[in-house]
Design an enzyme around this catalytic site. Sequence first.
Site, PDB file in Angstrom:
ATOM      1  N   ASP A  52       0.826  -1.208   0.000  1.00 26.17           N
ATOM      2  CA  ASP A  52       0.000   0.000   0.000  1.00 26.17           C
ATOM      3  C   ASP A  52       0.866   1.266   0.000  1.00 26.17           C
ATOM      4  O   ASP A  52       1.668   1.480   0.909  1.00 26.17           O
ATOM      5  CB  ASP A  52      -0.883  -0.077   1.268  1.00 26.17           C
ATOM      6  CG  ASP A  52      -2.011   0.910   1.256  1.00 26.17           C
ATOM      7  OD1 ASP A  52      -2.025   1.800   0.393  1.00 26.17           O
ATOM      8  OD2 ASP A  52      -2.883   0.794   2.138  1.00 26.17           O
ATOM      9  N   ASP A 112     -10.641   4.072  -1.370  1.00 26.74           N
ATOM     10  CA  ASP A 112     -11.212   3.054  -0.478  1.00 26.74           C
ATOM     11  C   ASP A 112     -12.735   2.979  -0.581  1.00 26.74           C
ATOM     12  O   ASP A 112     -13.424   3.999  -0.579  1.00 26.74           O
ATOM     13  CB  ASP A 112     -10.850   3.384   0.978  1.00 26.74           C
ATOM     14  CG  ASP A 112      -9.375   3.158   1.250  1.00 26.74           C
ATOM     15  OD1 ASP A 112      -8.614   2.935   0.291  1.00 26.74           O
ATOM     16  OD2 ASP A 112      -8.993   3.191   2.432  1.00 26.74           O
TER      17      ASP A 112
HETATM   18  C1  GLA Z   1      -5.458   2.274   2.728  1.00 25.57           C
HETATM   19  C2  GLA Z   1      -5.982   1.124   1.876  1.00 25.57           C
HETATM   20  C3  GLA Z   1      -7.010   0.349   2.669  1.00 25.57           C
HETATM   21  C4  GLA Z   1      -6.363  -0.177   3.946  1.00 25.57           C
HETATM   22  C5  GLA Z   1      -5.779   0.973   4.745  1.00 25.57           C
HETATM   23  C6  GLA Z   1      -4.960   0.489   5.924  1.00 25.57           C
HETATM   24  O1  GLA Z   1      -6.444   3.220   2.989  1.00 25.57           O
HETATM   25  O2  GLA Z   1      -6.531   1.598   0.675  1.00 25.57           O
HETATM   26  O3  GLA Z   1      -7.521  -0.722   1.898  1.00 25.57           O
HETATM   27  O4  GLA Z   1      -5.375  -1.100   3.617  1.00 25.57           O
HETATM   28  O5  GLA Z   1      -4.933   1.776   3.946  1.00 25.57           O
HETATM   29  O6  GLA Z   1      -4.348   1.512   6.612  1.00 25.57           O
END
Ligand code: GLA
Length: 500
Positions: free
Chosen positions: A264, A324
């Site tokens: 990520d 997200d």
């Molecule tokens: C980002 C990702 C999420 C999750 C969070 C964790 O926002 O897109 O899917 O993994 O980080 O902190």
Amino acid sequence: MKSLCIVFLVLLAVPCFAADLSGNWVVRDPLPDGTFRTTYVDLHQEGSRITGTIRVTQFYFKIVESTGGSEGFTLTGSMMDGTNERRVKYEGKLVGDQLHVATRRRPDTELIQMVARRAPPGEGAYPARLPLPAIHRVADNGLAKTPPMGWNSWNKFAGRVDDPAVRAMADAMASNGMKEAGYQYINIDDTWEAGRDAQGNITTNKKFPDMKALADYVHGKGLKIGIYSSPGPNTCAGYEGSYGHEQQDAKTYAAWGIDYLKYDWCGARNLYTDQEMRALYQVMGDALLETGRPILYSLCQYGRAEVWKWGANVGGNAWRTTGDIRDTWDSMTTIGFSQDELAPWATPGHWNDPDMLEIGNGGMNNDEYKTHMSLWSILAAPLLAGNDLRNTTPAILEILTNREVIAVNQDKDGNQGRRIAKSGDQEVWARSLSDGALAIALFNRSGTLAKISVKWSDLGLKSPPAHLRDLWAHSDLKLDGAEYSVAVPAHGVVLLRAAK
Ligand code: GLA
């Protein structure tokens, strides 16, 4: 004030500069998992001008505006996140040798008060930028020939995920029919990390006392286990990232028995531009391959830098295409229905990922969750359940484990479906399947029942299909004429399979 200060200086040589804000200040908030949320405010004061940086784990702001001085000041910090600027405001004053500061996480939330103490110069400084490797093509790991299926902790548990919860999810998946339906991975998202030991090895926090034992447990259930990290110094939740330790971390994952990595971007944004993402993702792609263990590689950088064009070249098996998801109709449909043009980039082993499932988390009704499952299946998207599998209702389990719908998602040709027709809130999407059949989804995005018709000719069919089946009703349908019409519930779907 100035003259007073000079008088004091002359008479007593009192350290007037004690009232200077200059210095490195730290707030260390202990978290229940044994880690700390740290805020560093590194200030340099010259008269009424304050410059410096504010670092809140993965957020690294340069101070661009300031007012006041030690008796009361405000600071505005700015950082770039891709092409977006983020700003933060702090206010505070010096009290004795402590800095009392306050900020808001968001403009509409309450003021958080903190007391910062002096830290040694340089402590908490953002790491230097490491050179990027030359771009090359990472060999295909041969995994994810069909979209990955499993569970991920983030949507339901966020920072509360721990070892017992993960074991419980594995127990549930192995016994509630999900495993038999094709679900395989139990993925731990962010917040498992602690820091690094003296040799630089990544360590787990109190919530995960023994990752190897946990992996053994999940494997013992006939399932696979996934983990999460970032190419940056910190993850999105501010935990330790893999920056500069990519090979070492990949080896650790392999030694623990990890089968899946979600990687990520977040913390890397302070050091690298979006155009440089590819090189950073390549580093981990290479590192995973070098371990010799099959580890599915899932890229998470929110669909920036047209990742679908290079995701497979860094060894990625899936790449997020959007920000997200949330457990709302608006969020799910905004994401899901915006994927049409990405269809050409999905191929066996390499999938567009419109984010994880929210099915069963309570923010949508069952018709809406059927739309979610149908759309993700038409899109050949990863199916990563995001609910608490311990208390899945029969209705939700039926949605998650509908074998006929999953067969569409898992079709071996991996052709991502496309929008065929749209009229107001009604949309028809279709996906060609390996046996020559077609999956056809009739979506009603409106809030009232609506009749939707599909013409066989719109689907490129010269004559009506010989077999038509409703995959949610599990029933064969009668064909009459050049089109099929059906009443579709509000926010609902009819998912069909048409075969010659
Ligand atoms: C980002 C990702 C999420 C999750 C969070 C964790 O926002 O897109 O899917 O993994 O980080 O902190």
